[in-house]
Design an enzyme around this catalytic site. Structure first.
Site, PDB file in Angstrom:
ATOM      1  N   GLY A   1       2.987 -36.792  31.927  1.00  0.00           N
ATOM      2  CA  GLY A   1       3.463 -37.481  30.733  1.00  0.00           C
ATOM      3  C   GLY A   1       3.851 -36.538  29.603  1.00  0.00           C
ATOM      4  O   GLY A   1       4.835 -36.790  28.887  1.00  0.00           O
TER       5      GLY A   1
ATOM      6  N   LYS B   1      -4.266 -51.105  37.716  1.00  0.00           N
ATOM      7  CA  LYS B   1      -3.465 -50.176  36.917  1.00  0.00           C
ATOM      8  C   LYS B   1      -2.859 -50.901  35.709  1.00  0.00           C
ATOM      9  O   LYS B   1      -2.023 -51.793  35.879  1.00  0.00           O
ATOM     10  CB  LYS B   1      -2.376 -49.592  37.815  1.00  0.00           C
TER      11      LYS B   1
ATOM     12  N   LYS C   1      -4.280 -36.320  41.363  1.00  0.00           N
ATOM     13  CA  LYS C   1      -3.646 -34.996  41.503  1.00  0.00           C
ATOM     14  C   LYS C   1      -4.325 -34.215  42.623  1.00  0.00           C
ATOM     15  O   LYS C   1      -3.660 -33.637  43.492  1.00  0.00           O
ATOM     16  CB  LYS C   1      -3.734 -34.199  40.192  1.00  0.00           C
TER      17      LYS C   1
END
Ligand code: ADP
Ligand code: MG
Length: 314
Positions: A13, A131, A277
């Site tokens: 982001g 989410k 990640k």
């Protein structure tokens, strides 16, 4: 041609919008220009670069526009908003990367592909939407939406109500062949933004679904499909750490697959941020990839040279 690596770069982001910024086009373009310079340095060093990126704030803004404009133009579904965000961010990257490359005397085409990622309709994530997407609303709004649509909303830690959607696992990239061919021509390709537009296969066609895919897990699929040697996830911390934000915090420099799996089981990486990640890196290396790197956006060149970031290898 060169000794460079084929690298899939996943931008977080902060590559597009800094915390606290309102998100004007000019602000985003200025951030993307800084990011593009980093990427251009990798290209100038002889690497083949494929770029993917997150889209949370951008798709959030597009969703607000859908609500605000509902009385005048039909609101678009989430998959269409995802496609809009891919186009917007791709455009900014094309402009900025083109400029960064020309500054370095490099003439290379930069092209964005609107990308769909296939998910399994039976993915358990569809049973448990977790989410959050879009902005916060008040309770009345949320309850009215739940009564009039099949949307799910949750109260988020006293900050208000937010819509939640499923975050299923990406299985494969629909446009993978097109991406691989474009890469072969020397183009710098921007692909699978926001993790890809989630679609399910139905009678030989692809149908968009109301879900979002994690951009890091999507990046792993891209890296697999284009046979990248390196998956590099650029974010706002210099390394993945164990015992994060405790007095025992230790930043990871070089780790094996086995160590990563042990740390994952011990719960060191937070779901929704560092967790995906590390999982993307684990999958990439487990699937035969050479190296996966988690590094700061400002250290991309240092990281590929082995002097920064967390490096995960078999
Ligand atoms: P991006 O937009 O780049 O995907 P995220 O906010 O999703 O960024 O993930 C990066 C964040 O992960 C960092 O800012 C950091 O606060 C957080 N984080 C959670 N667990 C860890 C950990 N174990 N090591 C390092 N950072 C972590
Ligand atoms: Mg993230």
């Amino acid at each position: 041609m060169s000794t460079g690596k084929r690298i899939v770069i996943a931008l977080g982001g902060n590559a597009i919008l800094q915390p606290g910024q309102a998100g004007s086009f000019a602000e985003q373009l200025a951030n993307v220009q800084v990011t593009a310079d980093q990427i251009a340095d990798l290209v100038a060093a002889g690497h083949t670069v494929i770029v993917t990126h997150g889209n949370g704030p951008q798709v959030g803004a597009i969703l607000i526009q859908q609500e605000a404009g509902r009385a005048q133009v039909p609101a678009m579904p989430l998959d269409a908003c995802g496609a809009q965000s891919q186009g917007l961010i791709g455009y900014m990257l094309q402009q900025c990367l083109g400029k960064s490359l020309r500054t370095r005397g490099i003439e290379r085409p930069v092209a964005t592909i609107v990308t769909q990622a296939v998910v399994n309709p039976d993915d358990p994530a569809f049973q448990h939407p977790t989410k959050p997407v879009g902005p916060f609303y008040n309770e009345d709004w949320a309850k009215q939406r739940m009564a009039s649509t099949d949307e799910r909303w949750i109260e988020d830690a006293g900050r208000g109500w937010r819509r939640v959607v499923a975050s299923p696992n990406p299985q494969r990239i629909v446009e993978a062949q097109a991406v691989a061919r474009l890469v072969e021509t020397g183009a710098i390709v921007i692909v699978n933004g926001g993790g890809g537009i989630p679609v399910i296969e139905k009678d030989g066609d692809f149908v968009g679904v109301e879900a979002v895919i994690d951009k890091d897990l999507g990046a792993e699929r891209v890296a697999h499909d284009v046979r990248a040697e390196v998956l590099m996830i650029l974010t706002d911390v210099p390394r993945a750490a164990i015992n994060y934000r405790t007095p025992q915090q230790r930043e990871l420099d070089r780790v094996s697959l086995a160590e990563v799996e042990k740390y994952q089981q011990e719960g060191h990486f937070k779901a929704g941020s560092m967790g995906p990640k590390v999982e993307a890196c684990r999958r990439f290396v487990a699937n035969g990839g050479e190296t996966a790197i988690i590094a700061s956006l400002t250290q991309a060149v240092e990281a590929i040279a082995g002097r920064a970031g967390t490096h995960i290898t078999r």
